[in-house]
Design an enzyme around this catalytic site. Structure first.
Site, PDB file in Angstrom:
ATOM      1  CD  GLU A  36      -9.993 107.490  44.301  1.00 34.06           C
ATOM      2  OE1 GLU A  36     -10.120 107.925  43.150  1.00 34.06           O
ATOM      3  OE2 GLU A  36      -9.388 108.113  45.209  1.00 34.06           O
ATOM      4  CD1 TRP A  76      -1.401 116.674  34.962  1.00 34.90           C
ATOM      5  CD2 TRP A  76      -3.109 116.511  33.525  1.00 34.90           C
ATOM      6  NE1 TRP A  76      -1.011 115.847  33.934  1.00 34.90           N
ATOM      7  CE2 TRP A  76      -2.034 115.733  33.039  1.00 34.90           C
ATOM      8  CE3 TRP A  76      -4.287 116.560  32.783  1.00 34.90           C
ATOM      9  CZ2 TRP A  76      -2.101 115.008  31.852  1.00 34.90           C
ATOM     10  CZ3 TRP A  76      -4.362 115.831  31.609  1.00 34.90           C
ATOM     11  CH2 TRP A  76      -3.284 115.069  31.151  1.00 34.90           C
ATOM     12  CG  ASN A  77      -7.607 113.453  34.818  1.00 38.15           C
ATOM     13  OD1 ASN A  77      -7.309 113.591  36.008  1.00 38.15           O
ATOM     14  ND2 ASN A  77      -7.971 112.304  34.312  1.00 38.15           N
ATOM     15  CD  GLU A  83      -8.699 104.510  41.742  1.00 37.38           C
ATOM     16  OE1 GLU A  83      -8.653 104.112  40.557  1.00 37.38           O
ATOM     17  OE2 GLU A  83      -9.397 103.967  42.602  1.00 37.38           O
ATOM     18  CB  SER A 135      -1.483 117.963  38.946  1.00 34.09           C
ATOM     19  OG  SER A 135      -0.660 118.382  37.881  1.00 34.09           O
ATOM     20  CG  ASP A 169      -6.782 124.875  37.860  1.00 30.67           C
ATOM     21  OD1 ASP A 169      -5.654 125.324  37.597  1.00 30.67           O
ATOM     22  OD2 ASP A 169      -7.078 124.361  38.949  1.00 30.67           O
ATOM     23  CB  CYS A 171      -7.487 107.251  34.256  1.00 31.97           C
ATOM     24  SG  CYS A 171      -8.980 107.436  35.241  1.00 31.97           S
TER      25      CYS A 171
HETATM   26  P1  NDP Z   1       1.637 111.782  37.242  1.00 33.86           P
HETATM   27  O1  NDP Z   1       1.789 110.367  37.645  1.00 33.86           O
HETATM   28  O2  NDP Z   1       2.719 112.443  36.483  1.00 33.86           O
HETATM   29  O3  NDP Z   1       1.380 112.689  38.531  1.00 33.86           O
HETATM   30  C1  NDP Z   1       0.343 112.398  39.464  1.00 33.86           C
HETATM   31  C2  NDP Z   1       0.608 113.187  40.739  1.00 33.86           C
HETATM   32  O4  NDP Z   1       1.723 112.614  41.428  1.00 33.86           O
HETATM   33  C3  NDP Z   1       0.977 114.653  40.501  1.00 33.86           C
HETATM   34  O5  NDP Z   1       0.447 115.437  41.531  1.00 33.86           O
HETATM   35  C4  NDP Z   1       2.484 114.598  40.545  1.00 33.86           C
HETATM   36  O6  NDP Z   1       3.061 115.836  40.822  1.00 33.86           O
HETATM   37  C5  NDP Z   1       2.725 113.604  41.652  1.00 33.86           C
HETATM   38  N1  NDP Z   1       4.032 112.960  41.628  1.00 33.86           N
HETATM   39  C6  NDP Z   1       4.903 112.851  40.593  1.00 33.86           C
HETATM   40  N2  NDP Z   1       5.996 112.154  40.967  1.00 33.86           N
HETATM   41  C7  NDP Z   1       5.831 111.817  42.272  1.00 33.86           C
HETATM   42  C8  NDP Z   1       6.586 111.072  43.218  1.00 33.86           C
HETATM   43  N3  NDP Z   1       7.768 110.536  42.923  1.00 33.86           N
HETATM   44  N4  NDP Z   1       6.074 110.915  44.467  1.00 33.86           N
HETATM   45  C9  NDP Z   1       4.868 111.426  44.789  1.00 33.86           C
HETATM   46  N5  NDP Z   1       4.107 112.135  43.934  1.00 33.86           N
HETATM   47  C10 NDP Z   1       4.567 112.327  42.682  1.00 33.86           C
HETATM   48  O7  NDP Z   1       0.263 111.843  36.447  1.00 33.86           O
HETATM   49  P2  NDP Z   1      -0.386 113.052  35.692  1.00 33.86           P
HETATM   50  O8  NDP Z   1      -0.631 114.183  36.631  1.00 33.86           O
HETATM   51  O9  NDP Z   1       0.394 113.303  34.444  1.00 33.86           O
HETATM   52  O10 NDP Z   1      -1.824 112.445  35.337  1.00 33.86           O
HETATM   53  C11 NDP Z   1      -2.028 111.576  34.299  1.00 33.86           C
HETATM   54  C12 NDP Z   1      -2.042 110.138  34.777  1.00 33.86           C
HETATM   55  O11 NDP Z   1      -2.992 109.974  35.817  1.00 33.86           O
HETATM   56  C13 NDP Z   1      -2.451 109.183  33.684  1.00 33.86           C
HETATM   57  O12 NDP Z   1      -1.624 108.055  33.665  1.00 33.86           O
HETATM   58  C14 NDP Z   1      -3.850 108.765  34.083  1.00 33.86           C
HETATM   59  O13 NDP Z   1      -4.243 107.531  33.595  1.00 33.86           O
HETATM   60  C15 NDP Z   1      -3.791 108.816  35.557  1.00 33.86           C
HETATM   61  N6  NDP Z   1      -5.121 108.988  36.103  1.00 33.86           N
HETATM   62  C16 NDP Z   1      -5.723 107.927  36.734  1.00 33.86           C
HETATM   63  C17 NDP Z   1      -7.012 108.029  37.194  1.00 33.86           C
HETATM   64  C18 NDP Z   1      -7.662 106.908  37.920  1.00 33.86           C
HETATM   65  O14 NDP Z   1      -8.587 107.175  38.695  1.00 33.86           O
HETATM   66  N7  NDP Z   1      -7.262 105.661  37.758  1.00 33.86           N
HETATM   67  C19 NDP Z   1      -7.791 109.259  37.001  1.00 33.86           C
HETATM   68  C20 NDP Z   1      -7.048 110.310  36.372  1.00 33.86           C
HETATM   69  C21 NDP Z   1      -5.766 110.163  35.927  1.00 33.86           C
HETATM   70  P3  NDP Z   1       3.531 116.712  39.584  1.00 33.86           P
HETATM   71  O15 NDP Z   1       2.356 116.847  38.676  1.00 33.86           O
HETATM   72  O16 NDP Z   1       3.880 117.982  40.222  1.00 33.86           O
HETATM   73  O17 NDP Z   1       4.672 115.973  38.947  1.00 33.86           O
END
Ligand code: NDP
Length: 483
Positions: free
Chosen positions: A457, A151-152, A249, A177, A93, A283
């Site tokens: 969390e 997705w990570n 987060e 994601s 995945d 992150c």
């Molecule tokens: P995104 O912010 O692009 O997406 C996060 C999730 O939100 C996805 O499921 C995405 O769907 C969804 N999403 C996107 N737009 C909207 C919206 N307008 N309303 C509601 N949901 C929405 O992040 P990434 O998936 O690219 O992940 C990377 C980011 O996550 C990095 O910035 C990283 O730092 C952060 N992160 C933070 C962590 C923490 O615990 N602090 C841990 C892991 C990652 P879709 O993918 O379908 O667009």
């Protein structure tokens, strides 16, 4: 390779499909091959998921904490028993090496289910004596929570959100994601097998619009997002319109500070773990590595030496230490930052070339001579790109480390423990490490300050974010009304 689930969504205890939803192609990042084809949730699926969660929640909350905890702990046992299969799936995945997924993904999800399963029976209110009168508080669930994942760490994120939510008596609708839609479905299956009622933990697929639909839904009581700061701001705003509870987060640009007196091997090891684990897609990574001038040359030399030995390759091979980026898009973003680093005058001390094989591979990158105002030192990259910044004094490095809008994590390497605590005390970060980096056991709170998020969390702190207090005043004496 075929990892096609029975259907795209898991709602009300069963797989369900609606082919009218936009297609989602799930590819193995190590070769770009499609391994599953799913559909984004239509508005009908979203409604069904929220409705079934509401119905399940009203039943679930009637169970004692001990009963709820037992279900979660059973799910933890099932995850552990199936760790190899779940890790194999997670590796396909996400593209993360099996060497990692086998010890950091499903197992960390199991830890969360076990920990919150253990806490479930202890979630009580208190009795407050008030002379002859008295009051009591009840710790009650919020209702239906939406979990939206990055997705990570798809399995871990589903469990880090699901476990405390369910322990507190809530139900959840989880949206992974679209890059990593598969593993959360397995967690939903396992929870049913462990005895959770149908509808308690639903998984629906989708792009950002499905996440947005959940965040705005009038029958969702809480939104917990793991994602970028930009998405966090949008989701937080729409949750605010419905006065919903949130956990955010979000991203980071965290400092990892190495003083002259640090153990060289430990500091290099911390920097490697804090930048290259999961191909840098973490992150809390310490991507701004501030190194004091007296140790800088030795640090850089040893860092390059150890980085050059990292085994990059097929993530299914247990010898492999670094896999591809999750997607072509993320690889492109990382390449863009490497080009910016070079263009803005940082020294490319190691790596950065694309690897001549299928899939989204890039060599790990070390930039030295990085200045605070360079793009690579200011923006979250979310890839294996480490920046080395030199510093002279403690006050200087604290000011520079704090000069960011983000505040997720921070680390300090030094053998002077008084200094370690003094420096950590002055860093604006929610999750800090002394002579270590990126440890995240379920027992300790995890989360960010400033624009890195809201709420925590894991640990007992998460209970506050998945429950609320109801206060009941009980008068035992006559009501003295002045009218
Ligand atoms: P995104 O912010 O692009 O997406 C996060 C999730 O939100 C996805 O499921 C995405 O769907 C969804 N999403 C996107 N737009 C909207 C919206 N307008 N309303 C509601 N949901 C929405 O992040 P990434 O998936 O690219 O992940 C990377 C980011 O996550 C990095 O910035 C990283 O730092 C952060 N992160 C933070 C962590 C923490 O615990 N602090 C841990 C892991 C990652 P879709 O993918 O379908 O667009």
């Amino acid at each position: 390779m075929n990892f096609q689930p029975k259907a795209s969504h898991f709602v009300n205890g069963a797989y369900i499909e609606d082919a009218n939803g936009a297609p989602i192609s799930c590819v193995f990042p190590a070769n770009g091959e499609e391994i599953a084809r799913l559909h984004s949730a239509t508005p009908e699926i979203v409604e069904l998921a929220v409705k079934s969660a509401r119905a399940a929640q009203t039943q679930w909350t009637k169970h004692t904490g001990t009963e709820r905890g037992r279900v979660l702990r059973r799910a933890a046992d099932l995850i552990r028993a199936r760790n190899h299969d779940l890790s194999w799936l997670e590796t396909h995945d996400t593209g993360k090496p099996l060497q990692e997924t086998i010890c950091a993904d499903a197992t960390s999800g199991a830890d969360a289910l076990e920990y919150f399963g253990g806490l479930a029976a202890s979630l009580t209110g208190e009795h407050i004596p008030l002379g002859e009168d008295w009051a009591y508080t009840k710790r009650v669930p919020l209702g239906v929570c939406a979990g939206i994942g990055a997705w990570n760490y798809p399995t871990q994120i589903a469990c880090w959100k699901g476990a405390p939510a369910l322990a507190c008596g809530n139900a959840m609708v989880f949206k992974p994601s679209e890059f990593t839609p598969l593993s959360a479905l397995k967690i939903a299956e396992i929870l049913i097998e462990a005895g959770a009622p149908a509808g308690l933990f639903n998984v629906i697929q989708g792009y950002g619009d499905v996440g947005a639909a959940l965040a705005q839904h009038p029958d969702i009581d809480k939104v917990s997002l793991t994602g970028s700061a930009a998405t966090g701001a949008k989701v937080y705003a729409s949750a605010a319109a419905g006065m919903k509870h949130v956990t955010m987060e979000l991203g980071g640009k965290s400092p990892l500070i190495v003083f002259d007196d640090a153990s060289l091997e430990d500091a290099v090891g911390g920097a490697l773990l804090g930048n290259f684990y999961s191909t840098g897609q973490v992150c809390s990574n310490g991507t701004r590595v501030f190194v004091q001038s007296g140790i800088k040359d030795r640090f850089l030399e040893r860092l390059i030496e150890r980085t050059s030995k990292i085994i990059i390759g097929d993530p299914r091979d247990e010898e492999t230490q670094m896999g591809p980026m999750v997607s072509a898009r993320q690889l492109e973003i990382v390449e863009g930052y490497i080009a910016k680093g070079k263009a803005e005058g940082a020294t490319l001390a190691y790596g950065g070339a694309l690897i001549d094989r299928d899939g989204f591979f890039v060599q790990p990158v070390i930039f030295s001579d990085v200045h605070d105002d360079m793009t690579i030192a200011r923006e979250e990259i979310f890839g294996p790109v480490m920046s080395i910044l030199e510093f002279e004094t403690e006050d200087e490095v604290i000011a520079r480390a704090n000069d960011t809008e983000l505040g997720l994590a921070a680390g300090v390497f030094t053998s002077d423990l008084t200094r370690a605590h003094r420096v950590i005390d002055r860093l604006d970060a929610g999750t800090c490490f002394i002579n270590s980096y990126n440890d995240a056991p379920v027992e300790i709170p995890f989360g960010g300050m400033k624009k890195s998020g809201v709420g925590r969390e894991n640990s007992k702190a998460a209970i506050e974010h998945y429950s609320q207090l109801k206060t009941v005043f009980v008068r035992m004496t006559p009501v003295e009304a002045p009218y």
